[in-house]
Write an enzyme that holds these catalytic residues in place. Structure first.
Site, mmCIF file in Angstrom:
data_model
loop_
_atom_site.group_PDB
_atom_site.id
_atom_site.type_symbol
_atom_site.label_atom_id
_atom_site.label_comp_id
_atom_site.label_asym_id
_atom_site.label_seq_id
_atom_site.Cartn_x
_atom_site.Cartn_y
_atom_site.Cartn_z
ATOM 1 N N GLU A 43 0.846 -1.185 0.000
ATOM 2 C CA GLU A 43 0.000 0.000 0.000
ATOM 3 C C GLU A 43 0.878 1.229 0.000
ATOM 4 O O GLU A 43 1.700 1.420 0.905
ATOM 5 C CB GLU A 43 -0.930 0.030 1.216
ATOM 6 N N ASP A 120 -3.155 11.601 -2.417
ATOM 7 C CA ASP A 120 -3.188 13.057 -2.581
ATOM 8 C C ASP A 120 -3.572 13.365 -4.025
ATOM 9 O O ASP A 120 -2.915 12.901 -4.959
ATOM 10 C CB ASP A 120 -1.813 13.630 -2.263
ATOM 11 N N GLU A 194 -11.433 4.467 8.626
ATOM 12 C CA GLU A 194 -12.163 5.568 9.265
ATOM 13 C C GLU A 194 -12.374 6.705 8.275
ATOM 14 O O GLU A 194 -13.451 7.318 8.219
ATOM 15 C CB GLU A 194 -11.381 6.055 10.480
ATOM 16 N N GLU A 196 -12.519 6.542 4.942
ATOM 17 C CA GLU A 196 -13.499 6.145 3.939
ATOM 18 C C GLU A 196 -14.905 6.150 4.511
ATOM 19 O O GLU A 196 -15.863 6.555 3.840
ATOM 20 C CB GLU A 196 -13.153 4.758 3.392
#
Length: 222
Positions: A43, A120, A194, A196
């Protein structure tokens, strides 16, 4: 929103360099051995680590590596992992560093899945080349992905998603999955963070795609 700098972060990261690495070149080509897995997920931009840690718990036979260039966010993520009751870190590690250096840390064909979660959006025109889905990154990912590897991207940002679809197509990728409202259906196989959950509560659609490189188009002109 960027996290406020935490004074304790850098000393803490140095104290726990056996779990969260700043330059893990020694593990290049060896991540599966380190994590005892046959499948490796990475990730990029893990933030405070919520997604990575949930997925590592849900899929203990898969190896998980989270990357984050913000030292404060990376320290929060690592501390969250290590300070849990009975922490199980057998299948996960973290890297504090910029994704631009991934080719120094992972061998060609070593990664099975790359996750880009709520990256971002870099909305200003001059900054768009910094996007994690931009052409230069996609070329690097293509080299690092295994034969059947893929990129999974989720975002709440419409502009980033629309542009990213073009980036993928222009750089020789095809789509295995594609959603403009990913969470309208239940996806119990995919952790909800959290961050999302806040957008879901507001009724904001979550955009999602799973892209695979067409190897014969690897050297396409962008």
């Amino acid at each position: 929103m960027r996290m406020r700098k935490k004074k304790w972060a850098d000393p803490w990261l140095q104290e726990h360099a056996d779990y969260i690495y700043s330059d893990p070149q020694e593990y290049k080509g060896k991540w599966r051995d380190l994590l005892g897995c046959k499948e490796l997920h990475v990730e990029i931009g893990m933030g405070k680590g919520g997604y990575l840690l949930q997925m590592a718990q849900m899929y203990p036979d898969i190896g998980w590596v989270g990357m984050e260039k913000d030292h404060s966010a990376a320290a929060v993520a690592a501390r969250k992992s290590l300070e849990r009751e009975n922490p199980d870190i057998h299948n996960n590690r973290m890297i504090v560093g910029d994704a631009e250096n991934m080719a120094d840390w992972f061998a060609p064909g070593e990664i099975d899945v790359i996750h880009l979660n709520f990256s971002d959006p870099w909305p200003k025109k001059k900054a768009k080349k910094k996007r994690l889905s931009s052409a230069s990154f996609l070329q690097m990912y293509t080299d690092l992905l295994s034969e059947n590897g893929c990129i999974r991207m989720k975002t709440d940002n419409t502009g980033l998603f629309e542009d990213s679809v073009l980036y993928f197509l222009q750089n020789g990728f095809t789509f295995k999955e594609f959603y403009v409202d990913y969470r309208r259906e239940e996806h119990p196989e995919d952790a909800v963070t959290e961050y999302e959950a806040k957008f879901m509560a507001l009724g904001q659609p979550i955009y999602y795609l799973c892209a695979v490189p067409c190897r014969e188009n690897k050297d396409m002109v962008k």
